[in-house]
Design an enzyme around this catalytic site. Structure first.
Site, PDB file in Angstrom:
ATOM      1  CG  HIS A  72      -9.167  19.118  56.811  1.00 10.43           C
ATOM      2  ND1 HIS A  72      -8.043  18.418  56.445  1.00 10.43           N
ATOM      3  CD2 HIS A  72     -10.213  18.402  56.351  1.00 10.43           C
ATOM      4  CE1 HIS A  72      -8.402  17.330  55.778  1.00 10.43           C
ATOM      5  NE2 HIS A  72      -9.708  17.303  55.696  1.00 10.43           N
ATOM      6  CE1 TYR A 200       0.518  19.393  57.467  1.00 13.62           C
ATOM      7  CE2 TYR A 200       2.550  19.491  56.212  1.00 13.62           C
ATOM      8  CZ  TYR A 200       1.247  19.896  56.405  1.00 13.62           C
ATOM      9  OH  TYR A 200       0.688  20.811  55.559  1.00 13.62           O
ATOM     10  N   PRO A 292       7.191  23.408  50.649  1.00 20.99           N
ATOM     11  CG  PRO A 292       6.877  21.354  49.603  1.00 20.99           C
ATOM     12  CD  PRO A 292       7.897  22.416  49.824  1.00 20.99           C
ATOM     13  CE  LYS A 296       0.854  29.110  56.137  1.00 16.36           C
ATOM     14  NZ  LYS A 296      -0.583  29.306  56.310  1.00 16.36           N
ATOM     15  CE1 TYR A 384      -0.275  23.186  57.746  1.00 10.91           C
ATOM     16  CE2 TYR A 384      -2.610  23.716  57.481  1.00 10.91           C
ATOM     17  CZ  TYR A 384      -1.500  22.964  57.136  1.00 10.91           C
ATOM     18  OH  TYR A 384      -1.617  21.983  56.162  1.00 10.91           O
TER      19      TYR A 384
HETATM   20  C1  PHB Z   1      -0.836  18.600  49.133  1.00  8.62           C
HETATM   21  O1  PHB Z   1      -1.972  18.152  49.385  1.00  8.62           O
HETATM   22  O2  PHB Z   1      -0.310  18.458  48.019  1.00  8.62           O
HETATM   23  C2  PHB Z   1      -0.111  19.305  50.216  1.00  8.62           C
HETATM   24  C3  PHB Z   1      -0.743  19.513  51.437  1.00  8.62           C
HETATM   25  C4  PHB Z   1      -0.060  20.148  52.446  1.00  8.62           C
HETATM   26  C5  PHB Z   1       1.231  20.577  52.254  1.00  8.62           C
HETATM   27  C6  PHB Z   1       1.852  20.386  51.034  1.00  8.62           C
HETATM   28  C7  PHB Z   1       1.180  19.748  50.012  1.00  8.62           C
HETATM   29  O3  PHB Z   1       1.881  21.174  53.272  1.00  8.62           O
END
Ligand code: PHB
Ligand code: APR
Length: 390
Positions: A72, A200, A292, A296, A384
């Site tokens: 990505h 997000y 989460p 990280k 990130y």
């Molecule tokens: C996930 O795909 O489970 C996932 C992706 C990004 C995050 C947290 C979890 O920041």
């Protein structure tokens, strides 16, 4: 039984350390409390920093990730439905790799099985002895019998609830913690993801995340109050709540279906200091936890064991303990920066009981600032995709 390094825990930290040591010709035994099947049943995040993907390649377990992972170039942020794309590649020339932690774990386990390296699953009552002396020992119960391993070093890779950190006397360790008053309710579904990249989303009803495992399997989350239970969230309620928190055009495109996994994860920030006690080292979730947001946790675990393996190789090959002596400080320097980023992303995107009207305006201003400032976007992008080692 005798080994050079006893590794407690066969999560990503323990398995990756085992593989790194194997590649360097250092003998290690992994002790895991659960069965391999149980370890593989845990659904965790799925975003690998470039440095993590490179590490997996370097130790010869990157083949499936290369074929099945999805690179990505950026992520989308959404604030009350307004969208902002952070173009990592355009901004700083870096990417991330979408590949589930479960798959990383499976690849590491397969490599370990193929090489015949020793892993003892369902090892009960693991205990550490003489950690401060020259010859530490690890005891455990397997199939009702008591066993002992003598070793040079112990790696505590047994997660947040493990025994290695708990074995350290209170006066020798300091901990720093923030528990958030909410959790993430996650659903896995066999439907194509709603968008090409992760979204997000901040919404006044709470945070939401659209993620994926593949082109046909999606992972979605909504922020729920602490204390909520999965039983209160039948699939329909979950999908309705998720749609409400997304941009309407995206919500319209969302493909829903029966959940194949549903669970609630609490959010916590936690750091232990130091990370070395005599011949015991803590790594991964045993050493630190991040919420989460920012994905990280796995990346930190891989970085820790990369640093630890380097230090152990230096000990055995160059007969120098400089790396071992620097381990705690080196890992912590990186840990705190990553803690800051994960806390910041969590603060921007969630609703907090104490936020109030002023706080919401500040969150909006933060989003607008990101939208208008290339340097703010670059800062997000470099955090990130993974900060360089200190
Ligand atoms: C996930 O795909 O489970 C996932 C992706 C990004 C995050 C947290 C979890 O920041
Ligand atoms: N004895 C032996 N093994 C244990 C013990 C014990 N007393 N306690 C825990 N374990 C095992 C757990 O069963 C688990 O398999 O240690 C392993 C720790 O694995 P993780 O919790 O996955 O931690 P880590 O390897 O540090 O990986 C960090 O995983 O938790 C996620 O978000 C986190 O992505 C991050 C990554």
């Amino acid at each position: 039984m005798r080994t050079q390094v006893a590794i407690i825990g066969a999560g990503p930290a323990g398995l990756t350390l085992g593989r790194l040591l194997e590649c360097a010709g250092i003998d290690a035994v992994i002790l895991e409390r659960r069965s391999a099947g149980h370890v593989l049943s845990r659904i965790r995040a799925g975003v690998l920093e470039q440095g993590s993907a490179d590490l997996l390649e370097r130790i010869g377990v990157g083949g499936r990730m290369r074929r099945e992972g999805i690179p990505h170039d950026g992520v989308e942020l959404s604030f009350d439905g307004d969208m902002l794309r952070i173009d990592f590649h355009g901004l700083i020339g870096r990417k991330v790799m979408i590949y589930g932690q479960t798959e990383v774990t499976r690849d590491l386990m397969d490599a370990r099985n193929a090489s015949g390296a020793r892993t003892i699953y369902e090892a009960e009552d693991v205990s550490l002895h003489d950690v401060r002396g020259g010859a530490p020992r690890v005891r455990f119960v397997k199939d009702g019998g008591l066993h002992e391993i003598t070793c040079d070093f112990i790696a505590g890779c047994d997660g947040f609830h493990g025994i290695t950190r708990a074995s350290v006397p209170d006066k020798a360790i300091r901990t720093f913690e923030r528990v958030y008053p909410f959790g993430w309710l996650g659903v896995l579904v066999d439907k194509p993801p709603v968008a090409d990249e992760l979204i997000y989303a901040h919404h006044e009803r709470g945070f939401a995340l659209c993620s994926m495992r593949s082109h046909t399997r999606s992972r979605y989350y909504v922020q729920v109050d602490a204390g909520e239970t999965v039983d209160a969230w039948p699939d329909e309620r979950f999908w309705d709540e998720l749609r409400r928190r997304l941009n309407p055009e995206i919500a319209e495109r969302l493909q829903t279906g029966p959940s194949i996994e549903k669970s609630i994860a609490p959010l916590r920030s936690f750091v232990a200091e130091p990370l070395r006690f005599g011949r015991l080292f803590l790594a991964g979730d045993a050493a630190h936890i991040v919420p989460p947001t920012g994905a990280k946790g796995l990346n930190m675990a891989l970085r820790d064991v990369g640093i630890l393996a380097e230090a152990l190789v230096e000990h055995y090959e160059a007969k120098s303990d400089a790396g071992i002596d620097a381990y705690s400080q080196r890992v912590l320097a990186h840990t705190w920066k990553t803690e800051r980023f994960s806390w910041w992303m969590t603060s921007l995107l969630h609703t907090f009981p104490e936020t109030g009207r002023f706080g919401r305006r500040i969150q909006r201003a933060e989003f607008d600032y990101l939208a208008s400032s290339r340097s703010a976007q670059e800062s997000l992008a470099e955090n990130y995709t993974g900060l360089p080692d200190a």
